[in-house]
Design a protein around this motif. Structure first.
Motif, PDB file in Angstrom:
ATOM      1  N   ASP A 153      43.135  37.808  12.063  1.00 53.14           N
ATOM      2  CA  ASP A 153      41.768  37.335  12.252  1.00 53.14           C
ATOM      3  C   ASP A 153      41.598  36.475  13.498  1.00 53.14           C
ATOM      4  N   ASP A 154      42.608  35.706  13.848  1.00 56.78           N
ATOM      5  CA  ASP A 154      42.483  34.844  15.029  1.00 56.78           C
ATOM      6  C   ASP A 154      42.276  35.673  16.296  1.00 56.78           C
ATOM      7  N   ARG A 204      35.897  33.699   6.179  1.00 59.36           N
ATOM      8  CA  ARG A 204      37.052  34.235   5.463  1.00 59.36           C
ATOM      9  C   ARG A 204      38.259  33.300   5.590  1.00 59.36           C
ATOM     10  N   ASN A 205      38.343  32.627   6.745  1.00 62.46           N
ATOM     11  CA  ASN A 205      39.467  31.728   6.996  1.00 62.46           C
ATOM     12  C   ASN A 205      39.122  30.257   6.771  1.00 62.46           C
ATOM     13  N   LYS A 206      37.954  30.033   6.129  1.00 67.01           N
ATOM     14  CA  LYS A 206      37.505  28.678   5.806  1.00 67.01           C
ATOM     15  C   LYS A 206      37.367  27.785   7.051  1.00 67.01           C
ATOM     16  N   ASP A 207      37.047  28.402   8.174  1.00 72.15           N
ATOM     17  CA  ASP A 207      36.783  27.656   9.410  1.00 72.15           C
ATOM     18  C   ASP A 207      35.281  27.399   9.460  1.00 72.15           C
ATOM     19  N   MET A 253      25.850  23.255   3.251  1.00 71.23           N
ATOM     20  CA  MET A 253      26.114  22.606   1.969  1.00 71.23           C
ATOM     21  C   MET A 253      27.594  22.250   1.836  1.00 71.23           C
ATOM     22  N   GLN A 254      28.471  23.215   2.182  1.00 69.23           N
ATOM     23  CA  GLN A 254      29.910  22.961   2.060  1.00 69.23           C
ATOM     24  C   GLN A 254      30.372  21.854   3.006  1.00 69.23           C
ATOM     25  N   ARG A 255      29.626  21.652   4.101  1.00 69.48           N
ATOM     26  CA  ARG A 255      29.967  20.586   5.045  1.00 69.48           C
ATOM     27  C   ARG A 255      29.170  19.294   4.741  1.00 69.48           C
ATOM     28  N   ASP A 256      28.495  19.299   3.577  1.00 66.86           N
ATOM     29  CA  ASP A 256      27.707  18.144   3.124  1.00 66.86           C
ATOM     30  C   ASP A 256      26.596  17.776   4.104  1.00 66.86           C
ATOM     31  N   LYS A 257      26.077  18.759   4.817  1.00 67.30           N
ATOM     32  CA  LYS A 257      24.930  18.543   5.707  1.00 67.30           C
ATOM     33  C   LYS A 257      23.674  18.987   4.939  1.00 67.30           C
TER      34      LYS A 257
END
Length: 526
Positions: free
Chosen positions: A246-247, A276-279, A313-317
């Protein structure tokens, strides 16, 4: 060639240039050409009228450019096989236009040009399109086997189009997964000229044959020689993705964006790889660009807004997440399914932000909108709605949503894994496993009972049971196709009945729209 009866659409954002093009067309014998100022107006015209010639400037100001218009027209089949698309461009933009690989215009006009140059280009392009119309029709309809045969015949009769026919034949062979034959076609072209598209085709053939390293080397060398050839970046990125690299896939797409920064599709692919890589940082940047650039797109998708809001949301923004959802509701006002989906995500955001009152309000709105929607929620949104219900202790509604998802996908390991992931996030693994097992067993039991009735000769009983199951599990491809198969068997034994025939067609259409590659669909529809 007599051009006087040709219908022409001129697309240019400058009034002076539109008038100049119309005057030049009149000198060529074409009177009454229609003219529009942007790509959206052009699409509206093309949806409602058949044109023989589209003459579009590459730079159309804010919104889609001429190349994006061309790609949309070809993808949506808004142009007849005999129609031609001529791109008009300034000298400094010529190379930029030439980088288009998959969708090339029929010809180019570099400003300034004379009326005679315009006439000659139109005649040449129209003659070519008429000669290749049958091949283009087969290509557009996906009849690749027939296209291979036709390309061989036309090549013998029309040697001046041999290269284009070779390209069409090679691409058709790739689509048919006849990779060795495709490689031979592209190799023969390369013996004559080192054309980038032939090098790309050969690399794709190598990849299809499992010769990954040869494909990678071929694509890398192609990009070194032709860095503007965008399709090669896509092929190399896809190759890296197939190898779970993926990179490198992401890096190649970023290189493509340096060449063509307006490609929404590539930004989106980068975002999907990043997710997919949680980046999340890269995903936020990519999907933020997608949503921003899609404001002027021909077709906008609410899914992009929803994905971006989930990332926020996952980044709490939370403020950005809610604003993105508000934008989705405004943009897609009146679409109950979009409102339901947005309210589901909104409820999850408020739950994460420790705002229970707003979470309950958004959940109530989501459930109400879901009931009003004429189209069912897709599985991912239905699971998010179930999660929101569990978080607000609405156990019965949550369990019913999970039961529907599992029942409709009892043989889909991917969907079942997502259901298990949802219960894991809620720390309810044991409860989830019990519900999944019961729902799967119920679906399998009903399906097996229907098949058993059919095999024992009780076709009427099988039809009754399987059609009732198809009503309660409308997206379960296995059950819906068994219902269709029982009706077909009944008609084979007792003659065609119009009502049964209509139901079979409806079942086939339902599964084709949702899961066209399902083995049972392929078996029944053959």
């Amino acid at each position: 060639m007599d051009l006087s009866r040709k219908r022409v659409l001129v697309v240019d954002d400058h009034p002076g240039m539109r008038n100049s093009l119309r005057r030049a067309l009149e000198v060529c014998g074409i009177k009454g050409a229609h003219a529009v100022t942007n790509a959206h107006e052009a699409v509206a015209r093309l949806r409602n009228m058949r044109y023989d010639i589209v003459l579009a400037d590459f730079d159309l100001g804010p919104g889609p450019d001429g190349q994006q218009l061309l790609e949309f027209c070809r993808t949506e089949q808004l142009l007849a096989a005999t129609a031609v698309f001529i791109m008009v461009t300034a000298e400094r933009g010529y190379d930029k236009v030439m980088c288009a690989a998959e969708f090339a215009p029929d010809d180019y006009l570099v400003k300034p040009f004379t009326e005679e140059t315009l006439r000659l280009r139109l005649v040449r392009a129209l003659n070519r399109s008429q000669s290749l119309a049958a091949a283009r029709d087969l290509k557009a309809s996906g009849r690749h086997d027939q296209l291979v045969v036709l390309c061989d015949r036309l090549s013998a009769n029309e040697p001046r189009f041999a290269l284009e026919l070779a390209r069409m034949k090679g691409d058709a062979l790739l689509a048919l997964e006849r990779f060795a034959e495709a490689r031979e076609v592209f190799e023969r072209v390369l013996q004559l000229r080192p054309l980038p598209w032939a090098r790309l085709g050969r690399a794709r053939a190598h990849a299809g044959m499992g010769e990954v390293e040869q494909a990678r080397i071929g694509l890398t060398e192609l990009l070194a020689d032709a860095p503007e050839f965008l399709a090669a970046y896509d092929a190399l990125s896809s190759l890296h993705g197939q190898c779970r690299n993926d990179d490198d896939a992401k890096a190649v797409l970023k290189m493509a964006l340096e060449v063509s920064p307006n490609s929404v599709r590539r930004h989106k692919t980068i975002g999907e790889i990043a997710l997919r890589n949680k980046d999340l940082e890269t995903a936020e940047r990519a999907f933020g660009t997608v949503v921003r650039k899609n404001r002027h797109a021909f077709v906008r998708a609410a899914d992009d807004h929803l994905t971006l809001s989930r990332i926020y949301m996952q980044r709490d923004k939370f403020a950005q997440a809610l604003e993105t959802l508000s934008d989705a509701k405004r943009t897609f006002a009146g679409e109950a399914a979009v409102k339901a989906s947005a309210c589901v995500v909104e409820s999850l955001i408020h739950s994460r932000a420790k705002n229970p009152r707003e979470a309950r309000r958004a959940l109530d709105e989501a459930l109400a909108a879901a009931k009003k929607s004429e189209t069912p929620l897709d599985d991912a949104i239905a699971l998010e709605l179930a999660q929101a219900c569990y978080l607000q202790n609405r156990e019965h509604e949550a369990a019913e949503l999970v039961r529907q998802v599992v029942s409709n996908n009892h043989d889909d390991d991917g969907v079942l894994a997502e259901v298990r992931n949802m219960f894991a996030r809620l720390d309810r693994e044991e409860q989830g496993e019990t519900l999944i097992e019961r729902s799967v067993n119920d679906a399998v039991s009903i399906n097996n009972e229907g098949v058993a009735r059919a095999k024992s000769g009780d076709l009427e009983g099988a039809i009754e049971l399987l059609e009732e199951a198809a009503r309660t599990m409308p997206d379960n491809a296995h059950i819906v196709m068994n219902a269709a198969h029982s009706l077909i068997t009944h008609m084979q034994l007792h003659g065609v009945q119009e009502d049964k025939q209509e139901r079979v067609l409806a079942y086939l259409q339902r599964v084709r729209g949702r899961n066209p590659d399902h083995p049972k669909y392929l078996q029944v529809s053959a």
